[in-house]
Motif scaffolding. Structure first.
Motif, PDB file in Angstrom:
ATOM      1  N   UNK A  32       0.826  -1.204   0.000  1.00  0.00           N
ATOM      2  CA  UNK A  32       0.000   0.000   0.000  1.00  0.00           C
ATOM      3  C   UNK A  32       0.867   1.264   0.000  1.00  0.00           C
ATOM      4  N   UNK A  33       1.883   1.322   0.851  1.00  0.00           N
ATOM      5  CA  UNK A  33       2.771   2.487   0.899  1.00  0.00           C
ATOM      6  C   UNK A  33       3.503   2.642  -0.435  1.00  0.00           C
ATOM      7  N   UNK A  34       3.947   1.529  -0.988  1.00  0.00           N
ATOM      8  CA  UNK A  34       4.667   1.570  -2.257  1.00  0.00           C
ATOM      9  C   UNK A  34       3.784   2.118  -3.378  1.00  0.00           C
ATOM     10  N   UNK A  35       2.513   1.717  -3.385  1.00  0.00           N
ATOM     11  CA  UNK A  35       1.595   2.173  -4.427  1.00  0.00           C
ATOM     12  C   UNK A  35       1.282   3.661  -4.274  1.00  0.00           C
ATOM     13  N   UNK A  36       1.049   4.110  -3.044  1.00  0.00           N
ATOM     14  CA  UNK A  36       0.712   5.519  -2.821  1.00  0.00           C
ATOM     15  C   UNK A  36       1.856   6.424  -3.268  1.00  0.00           C
ATOM     16  N   UNK A 184      -8.043   0.777   2.013  1.00  0.00           N
ATOM     17  CA  UNK A 184      -8.867   1.256   3.118  1.00  0.00           C
ATOM     18  C   UNK A 184      -8.121   1.061   4.419  1.00  0.00           C
ATOM     19  N   UNK A 185      -8.397   1.906   5.383  1.00  0.00           N
ATOM     20  CA  UNK A 185      -7.717   1.800   6.664  1.00  0.00           C
ATOM     21  C   UNK A 185      -8.062   0.491   7.371  1.00  0.00           C
ATOM     22  N   UNK A 186      -9.232  -0.023   7.049  1.00  0.00           N
ATOM     23  CA  UNK A 186      -9.632  -1.272   7.703  1.00  0.00           C
ATOM     24  C   UNK A 186      -8.851  -2.464   7.196  1.00  0.00           C
ATOM     25  N   UNK A 187      -8.191  -2.271   6.067  1.00  0.00           N
ATOM     26  CA  UNK A 187      -7.482  -3.385   5.455  1.00  0.00           C
ATOM     27  C   UNK A 187      -6.175  -3.705   6.164  1.00  0.00           C
ATOM     28  N   UNK A 188      -5.702  -2.837   7.059  1.00  0.00           N
ATOM     29  CA  UNK A 188      -4.457  -3.084   7.760  1.00  0.00           C
ATOM     30  C   UNK A 188      -4.621  -2.742   9.228  1.00  0.00           C
ATOM     31  N   UNK A 189      -3.689  -3.204  10.024  1.00  0.00           N
ATOM     32  CA  UNK A 189      -3.750  -2.944  11.456  1.00  0.00           C
ATOM     33  C   UNK A 189      -3.626  -1.447  11.720  1.00  0.00           C
ATOM     34  N   UNK A 190      -4.253  -0.947  12.801  1.00  0.00           N
ATOM     35  CA  UNK A 190      -4.164   0.491  13.104  1.00  0.00           C
ATOM     36  C   UNK A 190      -2.728   0.972  13.222  1.00  0.00           C
ATOM     37  N   UNK A 191      -1.864   0.155  13.825  1.00  0.00           N
ATOM     38  CA  UNK A 191      -0.464   0.556  13.973  1.00  0.00           C
ATOM     39  C   UNK A 191       0.189   0.764  12.611  1.00  0.00           C
ATOM     40  N   UNK A 192      -0.089  -0.142  11.661  1.00  0.00           N
ATOM     41  CA  UNK A 192       0.488  -0.025  10.323  1.00  0.00           C
ATOM     42  C   UNK A 192      -0.030   1.219   9.617  1.00  0.00           C
ATOM     43  N   UNK A 193      -1.329   1.508   9.785  1.00  0.00           N
ATOM     44  CA  UNK A 193      -1.901   2.698   9.166  1.00  0.00           C
ATOM     45  C   UNK A 193      -1.275   3.976   9.689  1.00  0.00           C
ATOM     46  N   UNK A 194      -1.085   4.043  11.014  1.00  0.00           N
ATOM     47  CA  UNK A 194      -0.472   5.246  11.597  1.00  0.00           C
ATOM     48  C   UNK A 194       0.976   5.396  11.144  1.00  0.00           C
ATOM     49  N   UNK A 195       1.713   4.303  11.120  1.00  0.00           N
ATOM     50  CA  UNK A 195       3.113   4.348  10.685  1.00  0.00           C
ATOM     51  C   UNK A 195       3.215   4.764   9.218  1.00  0.00           C
ATOM     52  N   UNK A 196       2.302   4.236   8.415  1.00  0.00           N
ATOM     53  CA  UNK A 196       2.316   4.574   6.990  1.00  0.00           C
ATOM     54  C   UNK A 196       2.027   6.065   6.792  1.00  0.00           C
ATOM     55  N   UNK A 197       1.080   6.596   7.550  1.00  0.00           N
ATOM     56  CA  UNK A 197       0.755   8.020   7.414  1.00  0.00           C
ATOM     57  C   UNK A 197       1.917   8.902   7.866  1.00  0.00           C
ATOM     58  N   UNK A 198       2.663   8.460   8.852  1.00  0.00           N
ATOM     59  CA  UNK A 198       3.830   9.241   9.284  1.00  0.00           C
ATOM     60  C   UNK A 198       4.894   9.283   8.185  1.00  0.00           C
ATOM     61  N   UNK A 199       5.105   8.134   7.552  1.00  0.00           N
ATOM     62  CA  UNK A 199       6.083   8.096   6.461  1.00  0.00           C
ATOM     63  C   UNK A 199       5.615   8.964   5.299  1.00  0.00           C
ATOM     64  N   UNK A 200       4.329   8.865   4.950  1.00  0.00           N
ATOM     65  CA  UNK A 200       3.808   9.683   3.856  1.00  0.00           C
ATOM     66  C   UNK A 200       3.902  11.170   4.176  1.00  0.00           C
TER      67      UNK A 200
END
Length: 393
Positions: A32-36, A184-200
């Motif tokens: 997901x991060x790679x695609x975004x 979708x955010x539901x597709x991954x764990x909350x921790x992964x979503x937060x970490x991904x948003x920090x990187x983005x």
């Protein structure tokens, strides 16, 4: 024994790969991060390819001459500025993309099938070509060439390599790209979503900083923020930046240039014009930008003789024009001015800049100024104009 050694080596490599993968683990990493990041990177690359190809076509008029334009006069200023901005913005995006996919480079075995091998090769070519492309592009903006190969030709060739490897990569990875294009955010764990948003957020901030550090160059109120551009509007001889000085070009003329003549050749007919004769002809004033391949742009007030009128006085009625400089050597001491540029009413044999005679660094006694052309083709220190088609004796 050799077979056993090979198997043992494979087990060791797999164990090392597993350890490295554990060390490289981050909840943010993933498809997901790679695609975004990848879709924004693809956009900047696409912009760079289109604008870069246009710049190349202008500098090589024998290639598809019908797709370069003299109007609007600011066209090249916009396309090349966009090219430099997009290229600079792509750097943090490229680094973010590499960080996101880095663990994939550590997996063992490195190739598991023909399709996987094609994917790995396309990625290797894409990554290496992209890193070289953006690196030499940035260095070129500072006019520093610490390599033995020609920059423009290499930059152009690498663009085709990047385009081809990118198309292969997208084709191979399309199923995953499509599956994660709208995550979708539901597709991954909350921790992964937060970490991904920090990187983005980090990558996005770096991209915005790169944008401001280049695009703000021509906005007076925020010009000081343009830390990634080597030129500043308003600085240089006669308030205009100079890329190649007369000294660097090996051009030296007396202050009055009494012996200088501009030769205009039309078929067998040769006409010569002194500086005084050019100054005595009907004059025109034009506001035209200098837009250089390094990305800096500045409007300037030019005065001189309309080129079309001068060519007509020499007996020409149409045709491309070969433009030669007093410069003794250099890739651009001779250029071809296509017909649509040569006969455009805005094109001048410029004698003045900002109402004053040209300085030697800006092309004294006379230089070419045409709309929609790279600065490197706005030939300084004119020596000869030769009409190569359509003239009359």
């Amino acid at each position: 024994m050799d077979r056993e050694s090979t198997r043992a080596g494979g087990r060791i490599a797999a164990a090392v790969s597993a350890k490295l993968l554990d060390a490289a683990h981050s909840p943010a990493r993933g498809t997901r991060l790679s695609v975004v990041i990848g879709r924004w990177l693809a956009l900047t690359f696409a912009v760079c390819l289109v604008t870069g190809f246009y710049s190349h076509l202008l500098q090589d008029p024998s290639t598809w001459p019908g797709v370069t334009f003299s109007r609007p006069a600011w066209l090249y200023a916009v396309t090349q500025s966009v090219h430099i901005v997009a290229g600079t913005v792509s750097i943090p995006l490229l680094l973010g993309k590499l960080w996101a996919v880095y663990p994939e480079l550590l997996r063992w075995p490195p190739v598991t099938s023909v399709l996987h091998g094609l994917e790995r090769v396309s990625i290797a070519v894409l990554v290496s070509a992209s890193l070289v492309e953006v690196t030499i592009g940035v260095i070129n903006t500072f006019q520093w060439y610490p390599w033995p190969f020609p920059f423009r030709e290499t930059h152009f060739a690498l663009a085709w390599v990047i385009l081809g490897s990118l198309l292969i990569h997208v084709a191979v990875k399309y199923p995953k790209i499509a599956a994660h294009w709208r995550g979708s955010r539901a597709a991954s764990a909350p921790e992964a979503g937060r970490a991904r948003r920090r990187v983005l957020a980090l990558v996005g901030t770096a991209a915005v900083a790169a944008f401001v550090g280049t695009a703000s160059e021509n906005v007076p109120a925020v010009r000081a923020l343009a830390v990634f551009t080597p030129r500043r509007p308003g600085r240089g001889s006669q308030g205009l930046a100079v890329n190649r000085t007369a000294e660097a070009a090996g051009v030296a003329l007396p202050a009055d240039a009494a012996d200088w003549r501009l030769r205009v050749v039309v078929g067998e007919r040769v006409s010569e014009f002194s500086l005084a004769e050019l100054a005595a002809r009907p004059q025109a004033e034009r506001s035209l930008p200098i837009a250089c391949v390094e990305g800096w742009v500045q409007d300037a007030a030019w005065g001189g003789v309309p080129l079309a009128a001068l060519l007509e006085a020499a007996g020409a009625s149409a045709g491309d024009v070969v433009v030669e400089s007093l410069e003794r050597a250099g890739n651009y001491r001779m250029t071809i001015l296509p017909e649509r540029f040569a006969w455009d009413p805005l094109t001048l044999v410029a004698l003045r800049l900002g109402g004053e005679p040209l300085s030697l660094d800006h092309g004294f006694p006379a230089r070419l100024i045409a709309p929609g052309r790279p600065g490197v083709l706005q030939t300084k220190w004119l020596a000869e104009l030769r009409v190569i088609t359509g003239g009359k004796a």
